[in-house]
Scaffold this motif. Structure first.
Motif, mmCIF file in Angstrom:
data_model
loop_
_atom_site.group_PDB
_atom_site.id
_atom_site.type_symbol
_atom_site.label_atom_id
_atom_site.label_comp_id
_atom_site.label_asym_id
_atom_site.label_seq_id
_atom_site.Cartn_x
_atom_site.Cartn_y
_atom_site.Cartn_z
ATOM 1 N N UNK A 158 0.865 -1.178 0.000
ATOM 2 C CA UNK A 158 0.000 0.000 0.000
ATOM 3 C C UNK A 158 0.900 1.225 0.000
ATOM 4 N N UNK A 159 0.717 2.127 -0.972
ATOM 5 C CA UNK A 159 1.583 3.311 -1.020
ATOM 6 C C UNK A 159 1.209 4.332 0.038
ATOM 7 N N UNK A 160 2.229 5.003 0.564
ATOM 8 C CA UNK A 160 2.023 6.136 1.466
ATOM 9 C C UNK A 160 1.937 7.416 0.631
ATOM 10 N N UNK A 161 1.081 8.360 1.051
ATOM 11 C CA UNK A 161 0.105 8.288 2.138
ATOM 12 C C UNK A 161 -1.072 7.404 1.730
ATOM 13 N N UNK A 162 -1.710 6.787 2.724
ATOM 14 C CA UNK A 162 -2.801 5.865 2.439
ATOM 15 C C UNK A 162 -4.041 6.258 3.232
ATOM 16 N N UNK A 163 -5.185 5.771 2.750
ATOM 17 C CA UNK A 163 -6.439 5.955 3.478
ATOM 18 C C UNK A 163 -6.599 4.798 4.468
ATOM 19 N N UNK A 164 -6.907 5.078 5.738
ATOM 20 C CA UNK A 164 -7.072 3.987 6.710
ATOM 21 C C UNK A 164 -8.097 2.944 6.270
ATOM 22 N N UNK A 165 -9.168 3.368 5.587
ATOM 23 C CA UNK A 165 -10.174 2.409 5.132
ATOM 24 C C UNK A 165 -9.592 1.440 4.113
ATOM 25 N N UNK A 166 -8.699 1.940 3.260
ATOM 26 C CA UNK A 166 -8.044 1.062 2.286
ATOM 27 C C UNK A 166 -7.138 0.069 2.996
ATOM 28 N N UNK A 167 -6.423 0.525 4.017
ATOM 29 C CA UNK A 167 -5.577 -0.383 4.788
ATOM 30 C C UNK A 167 -6.417 -1.470 5.436
ATOM 31 N N UNK A 168 -7.538 -1.101 6.027
ATOM 32 C CA UNK A 168 -8.418 -2.079 6.674
ATOM 33 C C UNK A 168 -8.907 -3.114 5.670
ATOM 34 N N UNK A 169 -9.286 -2.665 4.474
ATOM 35 C CA UNK A 169 -9.783 -3.583 3.446
ATOM 36 C C UNK A 169 -8.697 -4.554 3.010
ATOM 37 N N UNK A 170 -7.485 -4.038 2.809
ATOM 38 C CA UNK A 170 -6.378 -4.925 2.400
ATOM 39 C C UNK A 170 -6.071 -5.951 3.487
ATOM 40 N N UNK A 171 -6.087 -5.501 4.752
ATOM 41 C CA UNK A 171 -5.806 -6.414 5.859
ATOM 42 C C UNK A 171 -6.879 -7.492 5.969
ATOM 43 N N UNK A 172 -8.130 -7.108 5.797
ATOM 44 C CA UNK A 172 -9.206 -8.095 5.846
ATOM 45 C C UNK A 172 -9.018 -9.163 4.779
ATOM 46 N N UNK A 173 -8.553 -8.744 3.596
ATOM 47 C CA UNK A 173 -8.353 -9.685 2.498
ATOM 48 C C UNK A 173 -7.221 -10.658 2.786
ATOM 49 N N UNK A 174 -6.061 -10.152 3.225
ATOM 50 C CA UNK A 174 -4.932 -11.068 3.442
ATOM 51 C C UNK A 174 -5.165 -11.960 4.662
ATOM 52 N N UNK A 175 -5.915 -11.475 5.642
ATOM 53 C CA UNK A 175 -6.224 -12.320 6.799
ATOM 54 C C UNK A 175 -7.236 -13.403 6.426
ATOM 55 N N UNK A 176 -8.169 -13.073 5.541
ATOM 56 C CA UNK A 176 -9.115 -14.086 5.068
ATOM 57 C C UNK A 176 -8.365 -15.192 4.315
ATOM 58 N N UNK A 177 -7.364 -14.804 3.530
ATOM 59 C CA UNK A 177 -6.586 -15.797 2.799
ATOM 60 C C UNK A 177 -5.776 -16.683 3.736
ATOM 61 N N UNK A 178 -5.346 -16.135 4.871
ATOM 62 C CA UNK A 178 -4.495 -16.892 5.795
ATOM 63 C C UNK A 178 -5.283 -17.762 6.744
ATOM 64 N N UNK A 179 -6.612 -17.556 6.830
ATOM 65 C CA UNK A 179 -7.429 -18.261 7.816
ATOM 66 C C UNK A 179 -7.893 -19.603 7.271
ATOM 67 N N UNK A 180 -7.687 -20.688 8.021
ATOM 68 C CA UNK A 180 -8.191 -21.995 7.580
ATOM 69 C C UNK A 180 -9.704 -21.990 7.465
ATOM 70 N N UNK A 181 -10.218 -22.655 6.455
ATOM 71 C CA UNK A 181 -11.669 -22.762 6.299
ATOM 72 C C UNK A 181 -12.220 -23.734 7.328
ATOM 73 N N UNK A 182 -13.409 -23.444 7.885
ATOM 74 C CA UNK A 182 -13.991 -24.385 8.843
ATOM 75 C C UNK A 182 -14.279 -25.730 8.184
ATOM 76 N N UNK A 183 -13.881 -26.786 8.855
ATOM 77 C CA UNK A 183 -14.075 -28.124 8.294
ATOM 78 C C UNK A 183 -15.502 -28.593 8.548
ATOM 79 N N UNK A 184 -16.088 -29.225 7.553
ATOM 80 C CA UNK A 184 -17.424 -29.802 7.714
ATOM 81 C C UNK A 184 -17.389 -31.228 7.195
#
Length: 235
Positions: free
Chosen positions: A102-128
């Motif tokens: 993310x380039x500086x200066x950045x919008x905090x909302x953009x940072x939050x969105x990017x973090x949500x995406x990479x954390x979703x990718x890193x999280x194991x899917x619930x097993x069923x």
């Protein structure tokens, strides 16, 4: 109740963390700050960090060296804050194993969105139980456990970042199908992405190195990438 993700900001700007932490709380993030790489490494070693936000310009060593050192021992998601958004900074960061930039200066909302995406990718899917049979993708020399987010290459475990794992799964769900670079970027970001095709090339290169000597990914010039392995029936 949503889970809280713990972030570590490694940035020598002491005025950045307090307002950013206050803003990110509304997205269920808590944020700690380290003003130097050595303080950041110490905090990472203590555990409990879900993602790192890493500046390029730092005392002691630059952010690229920090990212390289983190990747020697951890697959924790890393988002790099790049100087002036220069493409060269983004390319180097991705080559060293960063998950996003993310380039500086950045919008905090953009940072939050990017973090949500990479954390979703890193999280194991619930097993069923229903999904158990489909939770394993098997190929000649390669096994991908979707539930545990684990990869075996020629019988040996392979440590992948969340972004690398998601790329591998994307290709593995449709072996032999060619995925264009912009299609890969948009899939990984979860929305329309800036089309830095070099970023995809570097990500594929990183994945290829980790899967070597298995020749798992083929390149089709001016087209894209595809998984070159033959699927194997589940035992």
């Amino acid at each position: 109740m949503p889970s809280v993700h713990h972030l570590l900001l490694i940035d020598d700007d002491e005025h950045l963390a307090p307002p950013l932490a206050a803003y990110l709380r509304r997205f269920d993030f808590t944020l700690e700050a380290a003003l130097t790489p050595s303080a950041g490494f110490a905090r990472l070693a203590a555990g409990g960090v879900d993602a790192v936000v890493l500046d390029v310009m730092l005392p002691e060593m630059d952010g690229f060296a920090v990212c390289r050192q983190i990747r020697q021992t951890s697959s924790v998601p890393v988002l790099m804050l790049t100087a002036r958004g220069e493409l060269s900074d983004k390319v180097v960061g991705l080559e060293l194993g960063a998950d996003d930039y993310l380039p500086k200066p950045f919008e905090p909302r953009e940072l939050a969105a990017r973090l949500q995406t990479i954390l979703r990718r890193a999280r194991p899917a619930p097993a069923t139980t229903t999904a158990a049979a489909a939770a394993l993708l098997q190929f000649d020399g390669l096994q991908i456990d979707l539930a545990r987010r684990a990869v075996l290459c020629q019988g040996q475990p392979v440590e992948l970042t969340g972004t690398e794992f998601e790329l591998l799964v994307l290709l593995a769900r449709a072996p032999q199908r060619v995925f264009h670079r912009d299609e890969i970027l948009n899939h990984l970001r979860g929305r329309d992405a800036e089309l830095y095709t070099r970023a995809v090339d570097l990500l594929v290169s990183r994945l290829r190195r980790k899967l070597a000597p298995l020749e798992a990914i083929k390149t089709l010039r001016n087209a894209g990438y595809a998984l070159a392995l033959a699927p194997r029936a589940a035992a």
